[in-house]
Motif scaffolding. Structure first.
Motif, PDB file in Angstrom:
ATOM      1  N   GLY A  54      32.245  56.323  48.862  1.00  0.00           N
ATOM      2  CA  GLY A  54      32.797  55.375  47.910  1.00  0.00           C
ATOM      3  C   GLY A  54      32.323  53.971  48.220  1.00  0.00           C
ATOM      4  O   GLY A  54      32.278  53.567  49.384  1.00  0.00           O
ATOM      5  N   GLY A  55      31.968  53.240  47.187  1.00  0.00           N
ATOM      6  CA  GLY A  55      31.509  51.877  47.436  1.00  0.00           C
ATOM      7  C   GLY A  55      31.212  51.128  46.162  1.00  0.00           C
ATOM      8  O   GLY A  55      31.834  51.346  45.124  1.00  0.00           O
ATOM      9  N   GLY A  56      30.211  50.241  46.260  1.00  0.00           N
ATOM     10  CA  GLY A  56      29.854  49.369  45.160  1.00  0.00           C
ATOM     11  C   GLY A  56      30.240  47.936  45.453  1.00  0.00           C
ATOM     12  O   GLY A  56      30.754  47.603  46.518  1.00  0.00           O
ATOM     13  N   ASN A  57      29.994  47.083  44.498  1.00  0.00           N
ATOM     14  CA  ASN A  57      30.410  45.677  44.570  1.00  0.00           C
ATOM     15  C   ASN A  57      30.375  45.114  43.160  1.00  0.00           C
ATOM     16  O   ASN A  57      30.157  45.846  42.188  1.00  0.00           O
ATOM     17  CB  ASN A  57      29.529  44.874  45.537  1.00  0.00           C
ATOM     18  CG  ASN A  57      28.050  44.891  45.170  1.00  0.00           C
ATOM     19  OD1 ASN A  57      27.678  45.141  44.020  1.00  0.00           O
ATOM     20  ND2 ASN A  57      27.198  44.625  46.150  1.00  0.00           N
ATOM     21  N   ALA A  58      30.602  43.816  43.045  1.00  0.00           N
ATOM     22  CA  ALA A  58      30.682  43.208  41.716  1.00  0.00           C
ATOM     23  C   ALA A  58      29.372  43.345  40.959  1.00  0.00           C
ATOM     24  O   ALA A  58      29.357  43.343  39.720  1.00  0.00           O
ATOM     25  CB  ALA A  58      31.086  41.744  41.846  1.00  0.00           C
ATOM     26  N   TRP A  59      28.258  43.451  41.670  1.00  0.00           N
ATOM     27  CA  TRP A  59      26.953  43.583  41.013  1.00  0.00           C
ATOM     28  C   TRP A  59      26.700  45.026  40.581  1.00  0.00           C
ATOM     29  O   TRP A  59      26.345  45.291  39.438  1.00  0.00           O
ATOM     30  CB  TRP A  59      25.852  43.104  41.961  1.00  0.00           C
ATOM     31  CG  TRP A  59      24.473  43.267  41.413  1.00  0.00           C
ATOM     32  CD1 TRP A  59      23.568  44.252  41.695  1.00  0.00           C
ATOM     33  CD2 TRP A  59      23.827  42.421  40.449  1.00  0.00           C
ATOM     34  NE1 TRP A  59      22.408  44.083  40.994  1.00  0.00           N
ATOM     35  CE2 TRP A  59      22.538  42.957  40.208  1.00  0.00           C
ATOM     36  CE3 TRP A  59      24.213  41.263  39.768  1.00  0.00           C
ATOM     37  CZ2 TRP A  59      21.625  42.380  39.322  1.00  0.00           C
ATOM     38  CZ3 TRP A  59      23.307  40.681  38.887  1.00  0.00           C
ATOM     39  CH2 TRP A  59      22.042  41.237  38.674  1.00  0.00           C
ATOM     40  N   PHE A  60      26.871  45.991  41.503  1.00  0.00           N
ATOM     41  CA  PHE A  60      26.611  47.394  41.197  1.00  0.00           C
ATOM     42  C   PHE A  60      27.732  48.028  40.387  1.00  0.00           C
ATOM     43  O   PHE A  60      27.502  48.962  39.620  1.00  0.00           O
ATOM     44  CB  PHE A  60      26.445  48.195  42.495  1.00  0.00           C
ATOM     45  CG  PHE A  60      25.191  47.902  43.255  1.00  0.00           C
ATOM     46  CD1 PHE A  60      23.991  48.483  42.897  1.00  0.00           C
ATOM     47  CD2 PHE A  60      25.216  47.047  44.337  1.00  0.00           C
ATOM     48  CE1 PHE A  60      22.827  48.229  43.604  1.00  0.00           C
ATOM     49  CE2 PHE A  60      24.067  46.776  45.065  1.00  0.00           C
ATOM     50  CZ  PHE A  60      22.865  47.363  44.692  1.00  0.00           C
ATOM     51  N   GLY A  61      28.971  47.558  40.590  1.00  0.00           N
ATOM     52  CA  GLY A  61      30.132  48.232  40.052  1.00  0.00           C
ATOM     53  C   GLY A  61      30.612  49.306  41.016  1.00  0.00           C
ATOM     54  O   GLY A  61      29.974  49.582  42.031  1.00  0.00           O
ATOM     55  N   PRO A  62      31.766  49.939  40.719  1.00  0.00           N
ATOM     56  CA  PRO A  62      32.324  50.957  41.619  1.00  0.00           C
ATOM     57  C   PRO A  62      31.745  52.334  41.320  1.00  0.00           C
ATOM     58  O   PRO A  62      31.386  52.644  40.184  1.00  0.00           O
ATOM     59  CB  PRO A  62      33.815  50.917  41.285  1.00  0.00           C
ATOM     60  CG  PRO A  62      33.823  50.611  39.810  1.00  0.00           C
ATOM     61  CD  PRO A  62      32.660  49.678  39.572  1.00  0.00           C
ATOM     62  N   ALA A  63      31.677  53.184  42.342  1.00  0.00           N
ATOM     63  CA  ALA A  63      31.265  54.571  42.127  1.00  0.00           C
ATOM     64  C   ALA A  63      31.636  55.403  43.330  1.00  0.00           C
ATOM     65  O   ALA A  63      31.777  54.890  44.442  1.00  0.00           O
ATOM     66  CB  ALA A  63      29.752  54.669  41.870  1.00  0.00           C
ATOM     67  N   VAL A  64      31.776  56.700  43.097  1.00  0.00           N
ATOM     68  CA  VAL A  64      31.921  57.687  44.163  1.00  0.00           C
ATOM     69  C   VAL A  64      30.720  58.613  44.091  1.00  0.00           C
ATOM     70  O   VAL A  64      30.467  59.265  43.076  1.00  0.00           O
ATOM     71  CB  VAL A  64      33.233  58.480  44.024  1.00  0.00           C
ATOM     72  CG1 VAL A  64      33.298  59.582  45.082  1.00  0.00           C
ATOM     73  CG2 VAL A  64      34.432  57.553  44.160  1.00  0.00           C
ATOM     74  N   TRP A  65      29.964  58.625  45.183  1.00  0.00           N
ATOM     75  CA  TRP A  65      28.793  59.481  45.312  1.00  0.00           C
ATOM     76  C   TRP A  65      29.202  60.787  45.981  1.00  0.00           C
ATOM     77  O   TRP A  65      30.181  60.843  46.718  1.00  0.00           O
ATOM     78  CB  TRP A  65      27.731  58.795  46.167  1.00  0.00           C
ATOM     79  CG  TRP A  65      27.164  57.535  45.577  1.00  0.00           C
ATOM     80  CD1 TRP A  65      27.807  56.351  45.382  1.00  0.00           C
ATOM     81  CD2 TRP A  65      25.832  57.347  45.114  1.00  0.00           C
ATOM     82  NE1 TRP A  65      26.961  55.424  44.834  1.00  0.00           N
ATOM     83  CE2 TRP A  65      25.725  56.005  44.659  1.00  0.00           C
ATOM     84  CE3 TRP A  65      24.700  58.164  45.049  1.00  0.00           C
ATOM     85  CZ2 TRP A  65      24.548  55.480  44.145  1.00  0.00           C
ATOM     86  CZ3 TRP A  65      23.524  57.640  44.540  1.00  0.00           C
ATOM     87  CH2 TRP A  65      23.446  56.321  44.084  1.00  0.00           C
ATOM     88  N   GLN A  66      28.435  61.851  45.740  1.00  0.00           N
ATOM     89  CA  GLN A  66      28.706  63.095  46.449  1.00  0.00           C
ATOM     90  C   GLN A  66      27.425  63.868  46.695  1.00  0.00           C
ATOM     91  O   GLN A  66      26.461  63.792  45.919  1.00  0.00           O
ATOM     92  CB  GLN A  66      29.733  63.958  45.740  1.00  0.00           C
ATOM     93  CG  GLN A  66      29.376  64.442  44.370  1.00  0.00           C
ATOM     94  CD  GLN A  66      30.485  65.347  43.832  1.00  0.00           C
ATOM     95  OE1 GLN A  66      30.565  66.533  44.167  1.00  0.00           O
ATOM     96  NE2 GLN A  66      31.356  64.784  43.016  1.00  0.00           N
ATOM     97  N   SER A  67      27.417  64.589  47.812  1.00  0.00           N
ATOM     98  CA  SER A  67      26.298  65.444  48.198  1.00  0.00           C
ATOM     99  C   SER A  67      26.839  66.801  48.585  1.00  0.00           C
ATOM    100  O   SER A  67      27.756  66.896  49.410  1.00  0.00           O
ATOM    101  CB  SER A  67      25.535  64.832  49.374  1.00  0.00           C
ATOM    102  OG  SER A  67      24.544  65.739  49.852  1.00  0.00           O
TER     103      SER A  67
END
Length: 359
Positions: A54-67
């Motif tokens: 989980g991460g992101g910032n004001a530039w990228f926006g929020p997201a949850v990645w998964q592998s």
């Protein structure tokens, strides 16, 4: 089949994975993953082998990645990670947790989301932001973030969260209603007559004891605490520590009386390990006494800090203990903290450390 130990790292420039066997003597490092997005929290699910970031910032926006292949490939989703139109936008995901009631994400500005499909889509748990104290929540130095997220291991209706700087909150009905649970924790930054408020404390980290869901440990901006009743009351356990200030805490995987901390020298004194001498502090009696564990850690000119989610244990015997620094070093102990080795250097700032043990 040989067991595989993964140490999952969230950093300011993507996720990394350190890997070893059960002996934990030799380590390999892979990454960065997640296209070098800022990753605040990376966790693993031992049952499925899936890794979530989980991460992101004001530039990228929020997201949850998964592998689903231990980091070889990744997908991500931000579907539903948004407040209603007109509200301050969600900028990043700060904490992740799987529980009996689903998959949860804590975000900035502080709020809670639930996923019923393993992180593919999200729904706002609006009851938390509807708490009457919400207008009085103020950001700490790291922002207004929901960084600690603890679902009850058996009761899918109970969840505890830690918010900087608002305090600890608990729900017993799956998130519809919440109560502040901060009695006994100080707010030294307030006038003396207001230092034990109902809410407004700057909680730094909240963890649950293994096998004892009502026992919680809390590293606060203003002290270290234990609760034996689910946070209804807190008792100071900072006596014997070099400082009342620090960020991370981690529990032993089997012993509810054993906890690890990395105290720092103070909020106004630089926020690095006291005297530039690194130590992980351990209690084996639920905070009645503390011991500094230094063997293998730098004992001069160590001016690093350790962030609130950057200390973890594994579930092997003896338990492994791991912490990452703001200057990009990852330290590991395979003997419950008695001795340490640096297993990675020159990484980006390490925001989180978690473990995943696979057969």
């Amino acid at each position: 089949m040989a067991r595989k130990v993964l140490v999952l790292l969230g950093t300011k420039k993507g996720a990394f994975i350190a890997e070893s066997d059960a002996a934990r003597r030799e380590w390999s490092l892979r990454g960065p993953f997640c296209e070098a997005w800022p990753m605040n929290h990376v966790i693993g699910d031992a049952a499925s082998g899936t890794i979530y970031a989980g991460g992101g910032n004001a530039w990228f926006g929020p997201a949850v990645w998964q592998s689903t292949d231990l980091g070889a490939s990744w997908t991500h989703s931000s579907e539903g990670l948004a407040y209603p139109v007109g509200a301050e936008p969600v900028t990043s995901v700060w904490s992740l947790a799987r529980g009996a009631g689903g998959f949860y994400a804590g975000v900035e500005p502080a709020g809670l989301f639930r996923s019923a499909d393993g992180g593919g889509s999200w729904r706002h748990v609006a009851g938390l932001q509807e708490h009457p104290s919400r207008p009085d929540w103020h950001p700490g130095a790291g922002g207004l973030i929901l960084h600690s997220l603890i679902p009850h291991p058996r009761d899918d209706k109970q969840i505890w969260v830690g918010i900087s700087a608002a305090g600890v909150f608990h729900t017993a009905d799956g998130g519809t209603s919440w109560t502040a649970r901060n009695r006994g924790t100080r707010a030294d930054f307030l006038p003396e007559e207001q230092r034990y408020p109902e809410y407004g404390q700057c909680v730094h980290c909240l963890v649950m004891a293994p096998g004892m869901p009502d026992r919680l440990y809390q590293q606060n901006h203003c002290g270290m605490y234990r609760s034996d009743d689910g946070g209804v009351r807190w008792e100071s356990i900072e006596a014997g520590l070099p400082s009342s200030f620090g960020f991370p805490a981690a529990v032993h995987p089997r012993d509810p009386a054993t906890v690890y901390l990395v105290p720092l020298n103070g909020a106004e004194a630089g926020r690095y390990v006291p005297e530039g001498r690194a130590a992980v502090w351990r209690t084996r009696d639920a905070g009645a006494s503390w011991q500094a564990l230094r063997d293998g850690l730098p004992q001069e000119n160590a001016f690093f800090g350790v962030l609130r989610q950057a200390l973890a244990t594994d579930d092997l015997a003896p338990a492994g203990v791991y912490f990452g620094t703001g200057t990009g070093e990852l330290y590991a102990s395979a003997d419950e903290g008695e001795s340490w080795n640096c297993i990675a250097r020159h990484l980006p700032t390490i925001a989180s450390v978690e473990t995943l043990v696979m057969d």
